[in-house]
Design a protein around this motif. Sequence first.
Motif, PDB file in Angstrom:
ATOM      1  N   TYR A  33     -10.895  11.066  -5.248  1.00 59.11           N
ATOM      2  CA  TYR A  33     -11.328   9.871  -5.765  1.00 59.11           C
ATOM      3  C   TYR A  33      -9.582   8.641  -6.200  1.00 59.11           C
ATOM      4  N   ARG A  34     -10.062   9.067  -7.758  1.00 63.74           N
ATOM      5  CA  ARG A  34      -8.272   9.013  -8.305  1.00 63.74           C
ATOM      6  C   ARG A  34      -7.131   8.587  -7.583  1.00 63.74           C
ATOM      7  N   LEU A  46      -7.993  -4.048  -4.594  1.00 66.61           N
ATOM      8  CA  LEU A  46      -9.169  -3.201  -3.391  1.00 66.61           C
ATOM      9  C   LEU A  46     -10.454  -4.227  -3.773  1.00 66.61           C
ATOM     10  N   TYR A  47     -10.542  -3.877  -2.555  1.00 70.44           N
ATOM     11  CA  TYR A  47     -12.490  -5.230  -2.524  1.00 70.44           C
ATOM     12  C   TYR A  47     -13.418  -3.099  -2.972  1.00 70.44           C
ATOM     13  N   SER A  48     -13.324  -1.818  -2.375  1.00 71.79           N
ATOM     14  CA  SER A  48     -14.148  -1.564  -2.396  1.00 71.79           C
ATOM     15  C   SER A  48     -12.712  -0.254  -1.872  1.00 71.79           C
ATOM     16  N   LEU A  49     -13.678   1.146  -2.266  1.00 68.13           N
ATOM     17  CA  LEU A  49     -12.616   2.562  -1.392  1.00 68.13           C
ATOM     18  C   LEU A  49     -14.392   3.531  -1.985  1.00 68.13           C
ATOM     19  N   ALA A  64     -12.022   8.624   4.033  1.00 65.02           N
ATOM     20  CA  ALA A  64     -12.000   7.366   3.354  1.00 65.02           C
ATOM     21  C   ALA A  64     -12.250   6.330   4.284  1.00 65.02           C
ATOM     22  N   VAL A  65     -12.789   5.413   3.951  1.00 72.10           N
ATOM     23  CA  VAL A  65     -12.618   3.748   3.998  1.00 72.10           C
ATOM     24  C   VAL A  65     -11.951   2.890   2.977  1.00 72.10           C
ATOM     25  N   ILE A  66     -11.243   2.084   2.822  1.00 74.91           N
ATOM     26  CA  ILE A  66     -10.546   1.310   1.894  1.00 74.91           C
ATOM     27  C   ILE A  66     -10.855  -0.214   2.659  1.00 74.91           C
ATOM     28  N   PHE A 273     -21.523   6.782  -6.467  1.00 71.18           N
ATOM     29  CA  PHE A 273     -21.438   7.277  -7.410  1.00 71.18           C
ATOM     30  C   PHE A 273     -19.659   6.895  -7.583  1.00 71.18           C
ATOM     31  N   TYR A 274     -18.708   7.173  -6.704  1.00 68.58           N
ATOM     32  CA  TYR A 274     -17.681   6.929  -7.239  1.00 68.58           C
ATOM     33  C   TYR A 274     -16.940   5.413  -6.921  1.00 68.58           C
ATOM     34  N   GLU A 275     -17.504   4.820  -6.369  1.00 72.12           N
ATOM     35  CA  GLU A 275     -17.592   3.161  -6.262  1.00 72.12           C
ATOM     36  C   GLU A 275     -17.592   2.340  -7.268  1.00 72.12           C
TER      37      GLU A 275
END
Length: 282
Positions: A33-34, A46-49, A64-66, A273-275
């Motif tokens: 993720y990082r 970014l809005y979201s990952l 992944a959806v970015i 969690f990662y978002e």
Amino acid sequence: MEPEVLGFSVPTESNKTLFVWNITAELLEGDIYRSLLNVFTPFGVLYSLKLLPNAGGSEPGYYAVIKYFSSRSASRAQEACDRKTLFQDAPLKVRVCNNQKGFQYKSLALNSNKCQDLANYYLGFNGWCKRIIALHNISGLDELEDEGAEQEPKKLKYLCVLEVTLPTHDICSRGVGVAEEELEKQNDPMEFLMKSGKLQKYAVQKAMSDAFQKILLVVFDNGKVAVEYVPSNDGAVDCLSEEELQGLIQVNDFSWTETNLDGEEEDLADLTFYENTMSDVM
């Protein structure tokens, strides 16, 4: 190329979304993720990952959806990252999503944190500022109009009027936010203090989001940014002086219904969690 117009709303266009796959399980999920953040954030805010495991039956790994705020950012990221070995031995596969074409989505207002992220990226940390004009406890004001109605649990309610200023562009935009919550123990001073602090914070956040909704960013291909101010249908908040606003609040002559923003919740409970840790990592 024509300039791109960005509002302070949740991006829904398919050309702002990247689909990334062929992510192997060589690294731990948190490290992947990082790594994705480090690779894709240089192309735009970014809005979201979202990082998700491959479906059952597939090889171990992730996709992944970015989602970017800008379609140009998404396009540049796709061109630069597709079929490249960036943080793993196997090359990533990156495509701009197109599965949303033909559908219309209602635009939702951004929460205050993401409004700040977008403003900081395109305007700079010193390119805007906020100021609270009014922050009042308005508990019980609406109850005065319904004295004969059935008694409901007592609510604690705060209203905030906030001003966002863009000095370089000579733009000021006001927003209004209301936050309320029921008091479980009406005579408990500790509950009153704790909920008062939380509701004041939420009211300020909602007012900031509301103020940003009237601002449009016009981004040119050379990186320059212009700003347009689009007033709401009822511009009373922007037209009244601060003294007049204070007076309207005190006499309960202010339209609370206009403060109910139909937008993104400040507490994004549906994120992984990662978002939720994106802002910390960045």
